[in-house]
Design an enzyme around this catalytic site. Structure first.
Site, mmCIF file in Angstrom:
data_model
loop_
_atom_site.group_PDB
_atom_site.id
_atom_site.type_symbol
_atom_site.label_atom_id
_atom_site.label_comp_id
_atom_site.label_asym_id
_atom_site.label_seq_id
_atom_site.Cartn_x
_atom_site.Cartn_y
_atom_site.Cartn_z
ATOM 1 C CG ASP A 347 45.674 47.769 33.820
ATOM 2 O OD1 ASP A 347 46.250 46.539 33.555
ATOM 3 O OD2 ASP A 347 45.668 48.100 33.078
ATOM 4 C CD GLU A 348 42.115 49.895 33.138
ATOM 5 O OE1 GLU A 348 41.811 51.201 33.583
ATOM 6 O OE2 GLU A 348 42.873 49.778 31.855
#
Length: 545
Positions: A347-348
């Site tokens: 993620d991210e």
């Protein structure tokens, strides 16, 4: 779903005691009277709600002469029986010997009988049946996990004071009738972030015990992030002592040796939870980058990080050493993780180009498969090419963009399985309201009704995700502001029980107006357990909680 009438006729029995309970004018449950004016808990007044409840006349009373009788595999059944005895002995003061049942299934003696019967139809790998009456209580299951979950139901049917560690007065009674119960979803998880703030083995074990009460069966441990690396890796020995030497705000941090991690895994297994370890990558990797300069594209190690911003770090995708690192870490972690899953985050990754992200995730997934584990990642993994059998954990919002949801749906239609953990529904670190001291509000505030009042089966249906792709739910607890077990409890309770119910109970039982009555009845139990929970104003908690 709030305010709807449950469609399953059996669910109406959830608010009935054996022939004597009814809903009062204010919506409170009227329990069957017991001796000396005490009240016996209605048979279905537990969390998660059982699938089927059939009240009957008569009560079971636990007496000083009672035994816990086990049948089936003596070792596995005895383990569950010993656990049950350990729960009941301090508060009852009874000896409760755990004995092998040689009565060939006969009832009697006000005993509790635990029966492992692999041929029991319809109970699956985690289901159970509870039969209660004047002659005793019998729990039947095909597997030790099912028997253990049945024990949690029996525990909740007894008075809340049974949870106390000192002798109480009783009486210890259970309403008569039967419960047949199987989970809706196979994956019912809770995540604890031990990277932003480190939690000791004892602290994690305490949380495991609390999760077990609500039939959670997966413990997702977020073991690495920008602020700390929390697991010893022999082939990269600087990772844990240096990368784990701090935390958010600049504390001393900490890490688990392999023996300590094995202790957590074994303790979780004794409560029938599977540990899902996560090494987040290619972003959320500053602790690793600070530990080894050669993992950085420029060969320069950044300083250790104690802040809370995200998305600034990335492993160097073009370097061969990156994949040697990934292989070593996953190899060592897989070797000490008996569970099926290994979570690789994903993620991210805002400092990684999309092309590099796809290249990296494809190679990292292959390494997980190489070492015999099932790939799990946050739902951004669907922007790469999820391998066969991969699990994507969705943490988007109700209003996450159509393109991102469509990406998840396309992967689901191609066989990627989905675990739902929407941030504005199930993230336990979100504030309850604007006055909550702990937690964050970047996904909004999440009161108890909001965390409960959604259906995992249809949550992503509008985006095209088939309900058959959803394998369960998870309640993540990120720890930027969470430092102690008291902090964990204040944010997890009472939202965690509701998310556990979404994962276990039939959709037809999901109704906020009836759930909040059962949740209120959990208040005395949480208090007896020493859990200082958030007293949501939306719930009519008993005065003694």
């Amino acid at each position: 779903m709030s305010g709807t009438v449950p469609r399953l006729a059996g669910s109406l029995l959830l608010v009935l005691a054996a022939g004597a309970s009814a809903l009062g004018a204010a919506g409170s449950v009227q329990a069957q009277p017991g001796p000396r004016g005490t009240a016996v808990r209605p048979l279905g007044q537990i969390v998660p709600a059982p699938a089927q409840v059939s009240p009957a006349g008569g009560l079971f009373t636990l007496t000083p002469s009672a035994r816990i009788r086990v049948t089936g595999d003596p070792r596995e059944a005895r383990q569950v029986g010993t656990y049950l005895a350990g729960l009941l002995r301090p508060s009852t003061g009874y000896a409760l010997p755990v004995v092998e049942d040689r009565g060939h299934g006969t009832k009697g003696g006000h005993d509790i009988r635990l029966a492992l019967t692999p041929a029991s139809g319809g109970l699956g790998t985690e289901g159970y049946r509870l039969d209660s009456g004047p002659d005793g209580v019998t729990l039947t299951a095909r597997t030790p996990a099912g028997l253990f979950h049945g024990v949690q139901t029996l525990r909740q049917l007894l008075p809340a004071s049974v949870e106390k560690r000192t002798r109480q007065s009783g009486p210890w009674q259970v309403a008569g009738g039967s419960i047949t119960d199987v989970p809706r979803y196979a994956y019912r998880g809770a995540m604890l972030d031990v990277s932003r703030h480190f939690f000791t083995v004892a602290q994690v074990e305490k949380y495991i015990d609390q999760l077990a009460l609500y039939k959670i069966n997966e413990l997702h441990l977020h073991l690495s992030d920008d602020q700390g690396w929390r697991i010893a890796i022999a082939s990269w020995p600087r990772l844990a002592p240096y990368g784990g030497s701090t935390e958010v705000g600049g504390g001393t941090g900490g890490y688990y040796t392999k023996a300590q991690y094995a202790q957590i895994v074994a303790y979780a297994a004794s409560r029938h939870l599977e540990v899902v370890p996560e090494i987040d990558m290619p972003s959320h990797t500053n602790a690793a980058l600070a530990s080894y300069a050669r993992l950085n594209c420029d060969g320069v190690a950044p300083p250790l990080y104690t802040g809370t911003e995200v998305g600034f770090s990335s492993l160097c995708v073009p370097k061969d050493v990156t994949y040697a690192f990934v292989d070593d870490v996953i190899r060592e972690l897989a070797a000490i993780t008996p569970g099926r899953y290994l979570h690789i985050g994903g993620d991210e990754a805002q400092s990684t180009s999309q092309a590099d992200y796809v290249s990296f995730m494809n190679r990292a997934q292959a390494v997980v498969q190489k070492y015999g584990k099932t790939v799990m990642g946050w739902h951004q993994i669907t922007s790469a090419t999820p391998v066969a059998g991969a699990v994507a954990e969705y943490w988007g919002y109700d209003d996450t963009g159509a393109a991102e949801r469509a990406q998840v749906a396309a992967a689901a239609k191609n066989g990627t399985r989905i675990v739902l953990a929407p941030a504005d529904r199930s993230y336990l670190d979100m504030k309850y309201d604007e006055n909550t001291e702990l937690g964050q509000d970047w996904a909004g505030t999440v009161e108890v009704n909001r965390s409960y009042d959604w259906d995992p089966g249809t949550y992503l249906a509008g985006a095209g995700v088939p309900s058959s792709a959803v394998i369960g739910v998870e309640a993540p607890l990120w720890t930027e502001t969470i430092v102690t077990n008291d902090d964990i409890e204040a944010m997890a309770f009472p939202r965690l029980p509701g998310i556990a119910e979404l994962g276990w109970s039939p959709e037809s039982t999901h109704d906020w107006n009836t759930y909040k009555v059962r949740l209120a009845a959990q208040g005395p139990r949480l208090t007896a357990l020493g859990i200082d929970f958030y007293h949501s104003p939306l719930v009519d908690w008993p005065a003694d909680t």
